[in-house]
Design a protein around this motif. Sequence first.
Motif, PDB file in Angstrom:
ATOM      1  N   ILE A   2     -46.079  35.366 -47.789  1.00  0.00           N
ATOM      2  CA  ILE A   2     -47.297  34.733 -48.273  1.00  0.00           C
ATOM      3  C   ILE A   2     -46.917  33.482 -49.061  1.00  0.00           C
ATOM      4  N   LYS A   3     -47.602  32.389 -48.791  1.00  0.00           N
ATOM      5  CA  LYS A   3     -47.248  31.074 -49.323  1.00  0.00           C
ATOM      6  C   LYS A   3     -47.137  31.034 -50.848  1.00  0.00           C
ATOM      7  N   TYR A   4     -48.090  31.622 -51.561  1.00  0.00           N
ATOM      8  CA  TYR A   4     -48.086  31.528 -53.021  1.00  0.00           C
ATOM      9  C   TYR A   4     -46.907  32.259 -53.657  1.00  0.00           C
ATOM     10  N   LEU A   5     -46.312  33.222 -52.970  1.00  0.00           N
ATOM     11  CA  LEU A   5     -45.190  33.943 -53.550  1.00  0.00           C
ATOM     12  C   LEU A   5     -43.995  33.019 -53.782  1.00  0.00           C
ATOM     13  N   ASP A   6     -43.944  31.902 -53.054  1.00  0.00           N
ATOM     14  CA  ASP A   6     -42.878  30.932 -53.278  1.00  0.00           C
ATOM     15  C   ASP A   6     -43.069  30.189 -54.594  1.00  0.00           C
ATOM     16  N   LYS A   7     -44.253  30.293 -55.178  1.00  0.00           N
ATOM     17  CA  LYS A   7     -44.575  29.556 -56.400  1.00  0.00           C
ATOM     18  C   LYS A   7     -44.628  30.458 -57.625  1.00  0.00           C
ATOM     19  N   MET A   8     -43.983  31.598 -57.574  1.00  0.00           N
ATOM     20  CA  MET A   8     -43.922  32.474 -58.738  1.00  0.00           C
ATOM     21  C   MET A   8     -43.244  31.724 -59.867  1.00  0.00           C
ATOM     22  N   LEU A   9     -43.746  31.886 -61.063  1.00  0.00           N
ATOM     23  CA  LEU A   9     -43.202  31.157 -62.206  1.00  0.00           C
ATOM     24  C   LEU A   9     -41.857  31.698 -62.671  1.00  0.00           C
ATOM     25  N   LEU A  10     -41.713  33.018 -62.676  1.00  0.00           N
ATOM     26  CA  LEU A  10     -40.534  33.620 -63.294  1.00  0.00           C
ATOM     27  C   LEU A  10     -39.542  34.255 -62.322  1.00  0.00           C
ATOM     28  N   GLU A  11     -40.018  34.674 -61.172  1.00  0.00           N
ATOM     29  CA  GLU A  11     -39.125  35.347 -60.231  1.00  0.00           C
ATOM     30  C   GLU A  11     -37.976  34.422 -59.826  1.00  0.00           C
ATOM     31  N   ASN A  12     -36.780  34.963 -59.847  1.00  0.00           N
ATOM     32  CA  ASN A  12     -35.536  34.274 -59.529  1.00  0.00           C
ATOM     33  C   ASN A  12     -35.152  33.198 -60.543  1.00  0.00           C
ATOM     34  N   LYS A  13     -35.872  33.156 -61.666  1.00  0.00           N
ATOM     35  CA  LYS A  13     -35.502  32.286 -62.776  1.00  0.00           C
ATOM     36  C   LYS A  13     -35.282  33.145 -64.022  1.00  0.00           C
ATOM     37  N   TYR A  14     -36.261  33.985 -64.315  1.00  0.00           N
ATOM     38  CA  TYR A  14     -36.243  34.862 -65.485  1.00  0.00           C
ATOM     39  C   TYR A  14     -35.810  36.277 -65.093  1.00  0.00           C
ATOM     40  N   TYR A  15     -36.190  36.685 -63.891  1.00  0.00           N
ATOM     41  CA  TYR A  15     -35.814  38.010 -63.374  1.00  0.00           C
ATOM     42  C   TYR A  15     -35.603  37.934 -61.871  1.00  0.00           C
ATOM     43  N   GLN A  16     -34.898  38.929 -61.339  1.00  0.00           N
ATOM     44  CA  GLN A  16     -34.751  39.122 -59.893  1.00  0.00           C
ATOM     45  C   GLN A  16     -35.202  40.531 -59.560  1.00  0.00           C
ATOM     46  N   ILE A  17     -35.871  40.663 -58.436  1.00  0.00           N
ATOM     47  CA  ILE A  17     -36.281  41.984 -57.972  1.00  0.00           C
ATOM     48  C   ILE A  17     -35.095  42.621 -57.264  1.00  0.00           C
TER      49      ILE A  17
END
Length: 128
Positions: A2-17
């Motif tokens: 989904i397109k908006y998931l690429d624009k997460m503010l914190l994922e892969n910067k503050y945390y990783q799943i």
Amino acid sequence: MIKYLDKMLLENKYYQIKEMKMNQQEGIFRLRLLPDCDIYRGHFPDNPVCPGVCHIETIKECAMRLTGKKLSIVSIKQCRFLAMAAPSICPEVNVTVGVCPVEEGFRVTARISEEAKVYVEFKGLMRV
């Protein structure tokens, strides 16, 4: 994806799943906090702790992943910060998110924890 998931503010910067387990109404996300994140340099450089606003944004991002929809927080009924979290104290946390569709969007309940320690409890309303 989904397109908006690429624009997460914190994922892969503050945390990783690290791991996700989801069904229609509940998700459990195992996250690794990223101690080299710029947020920790500003909050507090010698003793970095997780800012409350980042906990709330992390919960929202997990709810978005669970629902598959871009969400905004409409209201927060309850948000309790029960213990201080920091990458040095808890390098990994679990975020448990429950969503219930309502007319206005989704009623969201969430908890950030690890083992027996709870860091945050959240109840609020999010809208698409």
